[in-house]
Design an enzyme around this catalytic site. Structure first.
Site, PDB file in Angstrom:
ATOM      1  N   GLY A  12       5.520   5.061  -8.365  1.00  0.00           N
ATOM      2  CA  GLY A  12       6.301   5.990  -7.548  1.00  0.00           C
ATOM      3  C   GLY A  12       5.847   7.430  -7.620  1.00  0.00           C
ATOM      4  CG  ASN A  14       1.710   8.693  -3.256  1.00  0.00           C
ATOM      5  OD1 ASN A  14       1.189   9.651  -2.681  1.00  0.00           O
ATOM      6  ND2 ASN A  14       1.002   7.817  -3.948  1.00  0.00           N
ATOM      7  CE  LYS A  65       6.912 -10.686   4.916  1.00  0.00           C
ATOM      8  NZ  LYS A  65       6.012  -9.627   4.450  1.00  0.00           N
ATOM      9  NE  ARG A  91       7.471  -7.995  -1.334  1.00  0.00           N
ATOM     10  CZ  ARG A  91       7.242  -9.222  -1.816  1.00  0.00           C
ATOM     11  NH1 ARG A  91       7.170 -10.249  -1.006  1.00  0.00           N
ATOM     12  NH2 ARG A  91       7.103  -9.422  -3.111  1.00  0.00           N
ATOM     13  CG  LEU A  92       1.259  -7.915   4.972  1.00  0.00           C
ATOM     14  CD1 LEU A  92       0.695  -9.170   5.649  1.00  0.00           C
ATOM     15  CD2 LEU A  92       0.548  -6.675   5.490  1.00  0.00           C
ATOM     16  CB  ILE A  93       6.382  -4.024   7.394  1.00  0.00           C
ATOM     17  CG1 ILE A  93       6.307  -2.933   6.311  1.00  0.00           C
ATOM     18  CG2 ILE A  93       7.651  -3.873   8.227  1.00  0.00           C
ATOM     19  CD1 ILE A  93       7.481  -2.878   5.361  1.00  0.00           C
ATOM     20  CG  HIS A 109      -4.935   1.932   2.033  1.00  0.00           C
ATOM     21  ND1 HIS A 109      -4.446   0.851   1.314  1.00  0.00           N
ATOM     22  CD2 HIS A 109      -6.281   1.803   2.032  1.00  0.00           C
ATOM     23  CE1 HIS A 109      -5.466   0.102   0.920  1.00  0.00           C
ATOM     24  NE2 HIS A 109      -6.583   0.657   1.344  1.00  0.00           N
TER      25      HIS A 109
HETATM   26  C1  GAR Z   1      -0.999   4.712  -4.020  1.00  0.00           C
HETATM   27  O1  GAR Z   1      -2.306   5.061  -4.400  1.00  0.00           O
HETATM   28  C2  GAR Z   1      -0.987   4.170  -2.600  1.00  0.00           C
HETATM   29  O2  GAR Z   1      -1.933   4.768  -1.772  1.00  0.00           O
HETATM   30  C3  GAR Z   1      -1.312   2.716  -2.834  1.00  0.00           C
HETATM   31  O3  GAR Z   1      -0.558   2.377  -3.971  1.00  0.00           O
HETATM   32  C4  GAR Z   1      -0.512   3.506  -4.835  1.00  0.00           C
HETATM   33  C5  GAR Z   1       0.918   3.688  -5.313  1.00  0.00           C
HETATM   34  O4  GAR Z   1       0.991   4.672  -6.313  1.00  0.00           O
HETATM   35  N1  GAR Z   1      -0.975   1.915  -1.695  1.00  0.00           N
HETATM   36  C6  GAR Z   1      -1.708   0.882  -1.289  1.00  0.00           C
HETATM   37  O5  GAR Z   1      -2.694   0.475  -1.860  1.00  0.00           O
HETATM   38  C7  GAR Z   1      -1.197   0.212  -0.005  1.00  0.00           C
HETATM   39  N2  GAR Z   1      -2.107  -0.773   0.451  1.00  0.00           N
HETATM   40  P1  GAR Z   1       2.372   5.339  -6.694  1.00  0.00           P
HETATM   41  O6  GAR Z   1       3.343   4.186  -6.974  1.00  0.00           O
HETATM   42  O7  GAR Z   1       2.080   6.122  -7.945  1.00  0.00           O
HETATM   43  O8  GAR Z   1       2.811   6.186  -5.546  1.00  0.00           O
END
Ligand code: GAR
EC number: 2.1.2.2
Length: 192
Positions: A12, A14, A65, A91-93, A109
């Site tokens: 989390g 981000n 889902k 997870r895919l939406i 991403h």
């Molecule tokens: C982030 O780097 C995000 O870009 C990636 O998961 C990480 C989550 O980090 N998402 C993907 O790979 C989606 N395909 P966080 O939980 O510390 O935000």
């Protein structure tokens, strides 16, 4: 002001960057819910610190889902969420949420899509020995990290080990995501 929910499965960082941007006044939006498919995820502790309401669920306890997305949709509608912001939601939406939120689901991403979609994008980029990878923010469709691109930023990873590449990419994510969300929310205020 736009209302949104964050969906996350992991640490989390981000999500926290987004909540910090709101607290600083750099992002005008209200996060009305944190949704996680991992009841033990660290993102839940972060949500508590920012007083964000949470909903955690175990996908395997639902028949499909569609069934858990329908339950989430009822919550989102009750809270008046305009957007769904994916922040490490692995997870895919599905159709239920895609239909209810057309062009209103956004994902981040850790690669320059369409390169290296899916899991461990940073590991994939290092294995491919590319000197530059990056970050993509895009609208979500039914595919895996597909959908119209909103913004991208390069990150140099030549000579990096996995930890350093992840550190550089996440630092860019934490700046880029709140900035892009602000642009999207404001644009849609102006043109609605
Ligand atoms: C982030 O780097 C995000 O870009 C990636 O998961 C990480 C989550 O980090 N998402 C993907 O790979 C989606 N395909 P966080 O939980 O510390 O935000």
């Amino acid at each position: 002001m736009k209302k949104f929910a964050i969906f996350a499965s992991g640490s989390g960082s981000n999500a926290e960057a987004i909540w910090q941007a709101i607290d600083r006044g750099d992002l005008s939006g209200e996060c009305v819910l944190l949704v996680t498919d991992k009841p033990e995820a660290k993102v839940l502790e972060r949500a508590d610190r920012f007083n964000i309401p949470t909903f955690s669920f175990e996908p395997k306890t639902y028949a499909s889902k569609a069934e858990f997305e329908q339950e989430i949709l009822v919550l989102l509608q009750a809270l008046g969420a305009d957007y769904i912001v994916l922040a490490g939601y692995m997870r895919l939406i599905g159709d239920v949420l895609l239909t209810a939120y057309p062009k209103q689901i956004i994902n981040i991403h850790p690669s320059l899509l369409p390169a290296f979609p899916g899991k461990d994008a940073i590991g994939q980029a290092l294995a491919a020995n590319v000197p530059t990878s990056g970050v993509t923010v895009h609208y979500v469709d039914a595919g895996m990290d597909t959908g119209p691109i909103i913004a991208q930023q390069d990150v140099a990873i030549a000579g990096c080990d996995a930890a350093e590449a992840a550190r550089r990419i996440q630092a860019v994510e934490h700046q880029l995501y709140p900035r892009v969300l602000q642009q999207v929310f404001i644009q849609q205020e102006v043109f609605k």
